[in-house]
Structure formats: C-alpha cells, structure tokens
Design an enzyme around this catalytic site. Structure first.
Site, PDB file in Angstrom:
ATOM      1  N   GLY A 235       0.814  -1.203   0.000  1.00 14.44           N
ATOM      2  CA  GLY A 235       0.000   0.000   0.000  1.00 14.44           C
ATOM      3  C   GLY A 235       0.848   1.252   0.000  1.00 14.44           C
ATOM      4  O   GLY A 235       2.069   1.205  -0.160  1.00 14.44           O
ATOM      5  N   ASP A 236       0.184   2.378   0.200  1.00 17.42           N
ATOM      6  CA  ASP A 236       0.806   3.697   0.180  1.00 17.42           C
ATOM      7  C   ASP A 236       0.509   4.382   1.510  1.00 17.42           C
ATOM      8  O   ASP A 236      -0.657   4.608   1.852  1.00 17.42           O
ATOM      9  CB  ASP A 236       0.215   4.501  -0.983  1.00 17.42           C
ATOM     10  CG  ASP A 236       0.807   5.900  -1.107  1.00 17.42           C
ATOM     11  OD1 ASP A 236       1.556   6.316  -0.205  1.00 17.42           O
ATOM     12  OD2 ASP A 236       0.505   6.572  -2.111  1.00 17.42           O
ATOM     13  N   PHE A 237       1.544   4.708   2.278  1.00 11.69           N
ATOM     14  CA  PHE A 237       1.276   5.275   3.607  1.00 11.69           C
ATOM     15  C   PHE A 237       0.688   6.682   3.557  1.00 11.69           C
ATOM     16  O   PHE A 237       0.268   7.222   4.567  1.00 11.69           O
ATOM     17  CB  PHE A 237       2.490   5.215   4.533  1.00 11.69           C
ATOM     18  CG  PHE A 237       3.794   5.767   4.009  1.00 11.69           C
ATOM     19  CD1 PHE A 237       3.870   6.963   3.310  1.00 11.69           C
ATOM     20  CD2 PHE A 237       4.985   5.086   4.259  1.00 11.69           C
ATOM     21  CE1 PHE A 237       5.067   7.472   2.865  1.00 11.69           C
ATOM     22  CE2 PHE A 237       6.211   5.589   3.821  1.00 11.69           C
ATOM     23  CZ  PHE A 237       6.244   6.788   3.117  1.00 11.69           C
ATOM     24  N   HIS A 255      12.037  11.844   8.023  1.00 10.24           N
ATOM     25  CA  HIS A 255      13.057  12.813   7.605  1.00 10.24           C
ATOM     26  C   HIS A 255      13.111  12.976   6.085  1.00 10.24           C
ATOM     27  O   HIS A 255      13.771  13.886   5.579  1.00 10.24           O
ATOM     28  CB  HIS A 255      14.437  12.468   8.191  1.00 10.24           C
ATOM     29  CG  HIS A 255      15.116  11.288   7.561  1.00 10.24           C
ATOM     30  ND1 HIS A 255      16.428  10.960   7.837  1.00 10.24           N
ATOM     31  CD2 HIS A 255      14.696  10.350   6.673  1.00 10.24           C
ATOM     32  CE1 HIS A 255      16.775   9.881   7.157  1.00 10.24           C
ATOM     33  NE2 HIS A 255      15.756   9.499   6.445  1.00 10.24           N
TER      34      HIS A 255
END
Length: 345
Positions: A235-237, A255
């Site tokens: 997935g995509d955070f 960061h």
C-alpha cells in the site's frame, strides 16, 4: 573584542579551518575512490605493495602511493617500511564490503555524481527551499530512483547498510516485550523487523511497503525463516495504513518529507492505532543550535536530496500533536537515531 584563549599546541583558527573544514571534501573523495576501486577489498587481510594494488585496480602506482600516504596520515592505512606493503587499520577496515560495520555503501552513494551535483548547488536549495538534486535528475529523488534501478541500487545499498547498524541499536534501546503485533511502516525488506522478531520470539510482525518493495521483503523474510511470523502488506502510507497493531514504527521515514507530507503519514497512523497503541519514530533528534551533531549534516543532506528534514524534540512534539498524538519519551541509542515513543493524545 576579546578573544578566547586557545589550548597549547592548538593550530590558529585559519589553520584549523583550512585543514579540518575547507579541505574536508578532498579526504572524503579519496575514501570514495578507495571504495570505487575496491582497494580495501583487494588488500583484505593480506598486506600488498603499491605495485600490486595499482595492477589490481588499474591505477598508476606512483600516483596511488600518494593517495595512500595521505590516508595513512589519517589512520586509514599503514605502511610497513621493511616489506613496503600497505595494510588496513581498524578504521580502514570499515571500507571493506564484507565488514559488518562497512561504510562502503555510504561512500558509493555519497560519492555518486548526483550527490556531488546536489551539494555543489546547495545555494539553490538555500534560496528556494527545494532539493537541488531535482535540477540534475529532472524528477523528484524517489521518482528518479523508481526509473533508474542501477542508481537506486547504490542508494538503497547505503540505506540497507545503515539500517543494519541501526537495527540492533534500536532493539537494545527499546523494550518490545509487551507488544504482540508490531508493524514497520515503510520497513523496506525487513532488516529492523527481523532483529525485533529474533529478539522477541512471541511477537508477530508486519511490514507495510510499496508493491515492488513488498515483493523483495517477502523473499528476504522467507530466507530468514520469518515468513510465518511476519505478514507483508502492500500500500501507500499517504493513503491508508492497516489497523490493529500494538506498535507502529516509522524508521528513517519522516526525515524524507516536509511537515505537510509527514503530517499526512502521522494522521493515517493515528487513525490505525487503538487506544493502547504506540508509535516509534526512529530518527536522529537534533539537539538544537551550537551543538556538533551528526544529525545536522544529515539535515542539510535531506534538504538537497529529498526536500525533507531532521527535527528537534520540540519540532517532533509540535508535529505529532497536529495528528492527535503526543511524545511520551525519547530514548537514545548507540547510533545517531533515537527512538521517539509517541502515544495517542
């Protein structure tokens, strides 16, 4: 104007500036070429003459000797005057690929032309606040790496080597024993998770990654015998993060991003957390101004390469509060990153 008194035998300020700072990149370049030519690996445990090293590395022996002399004065190399052979010191051993603490990957990544170009145009980032490397890539850092696998392998190798050192430091600094389910968000191929699971046999792990990385993670975890204990989610955070974990980890992730994008990630994690969940942010925490700290170097590197930033304790507290979270405590490790424990506010 009063001047501070220098300690005895301390070089004058101009000499200190020239020797330790102005010419510093000359030293790093020599180390990068050592890595590129594989000279430390050619030596290994067997001292070699400069002629042997030159033949094996395809270099000009008299010129190579001059570089080795420079590095010997810095404690990286040692020459035996009787045999005329060159060997590695303990410090120089860090250049070998097969050394567990190797800096080879970092030297190859930061000696890459793109890195030199980005730092060479630092003034552009200072004027615009944008990563200067995009001018040379013609894309964002991550966008470029997704279409240039050879370059990506160099930079990923640097991160993997760094994580290999960070992972045991994190496991030693933080007590995971009460956690039954642990998810590393953006956990790569599972270096940190493998250390956690090996130290805590009762825990179940999970990695959340982009599809192309998830495939590599499954293969690596299987090779480590951890496939049954560690699920890999794709997935995509920036969109959604799977719920139900006792501990979520963001290691060397925030960061890479500015506050706006970092807040999006944190908000998604907050939505996935239950009341007793914890979030561990594994990042270098800057001590503030007037302090020498590795994180200050990395902070500027994040500016020129990806547009991200390192942060102080106050900056982390302010950032996570916007996502409905609060910093519980900060635990230092034996490596530059600390473990910032975050809980629901």
């Amino acid at each position: 104007m009063s001047q501070q008194r220098r300690a005895p035998n301390t070089p004058p300020p101009a000499a200190q500036m020239m020797q330790q700072m102005v010419y510093g990149f000359w030293v790093s370049r020599c180390l990068q070429i050592m890595a590129q030519l594989g000279i430390a690996d050619i030596i290994g445990d067997t001292p070699r003459t400069v002629e042997e090293l030159a033949q094996a590395s395809g270099t000009h022996a008299p010129s190579l000797r001059r570089m080795l002399r420079l590095l010997s004065g810095l404690g990286v190399m040692r020459k035996d005057e009787q045999s005329e052979c060159w060997s590695l010191t303990e410090l120089g051993g860090m250049l070998r690929k097969d050394n567990p603490g190797s800096v080879y990957g970092s030297l190859m990544a930061h000696g890459h032309l793109l890195s030199w170009q980005a730092w060479g145009d630092l003034v552009s980032s200072l004027k615009t606040g944008q990563p200067s490397v995009e001018k040379f890539m013609g894309d964002t850092f991550f966008g470029y790496m997704s279409t240039h696998p050879e370059d990506a392998a160099i930079f990923n190798g640097s991160m993997a080597a760094y994580q290999t050192l960070n992972a045991p430091a994190v496991v030693s600094a933080y007590d995971f024993s009460s956690a039954k389910r642990i998810m590393d968000v953006g956990g790569g191929t599972g270096t940190l998770m493998a250390h956690i699971l090996n130290a805590h046999p009762a825990a179940a792990g999970a990695i959340f990654e982009m599809p192309h990385v998830a495939k590599e993670a499954r293969a690596r975890l299987s090779g480590l015998g951890l496939a049954e204990r560690c699920e890999v989610f794709e997935g995509d955070f920036f969109q959604r993060i799977p719920p139900g974990q006792d501990v979520y980890i963001l290691s060397q992730i925030l960061h890479d991003w500015d506050d706006e994008k970092s807040l999006r990630i944190l908000t998604n994690i907050r939505e996935a957390m239950h009341a007793d969940s914890r979030l561990l942010i594994v990042e270098t925490v800057l001590p503030g101004d007037n302090a020498m700290h590795f994180g200050n170097l990395y902070d500027v590197a994040m500016l020129v390469l990806v547009g991200g930033q390192e942060r102080t304790e106050a900056e982390y507290s302010a950032l996570v509060s916007k996502a409905g979270l609060k910093v519980s405590r900060i635990l230092p490790t034996s490596m530059p990153p600390s473990v910032v424990e975050v809980v629901p506010a």
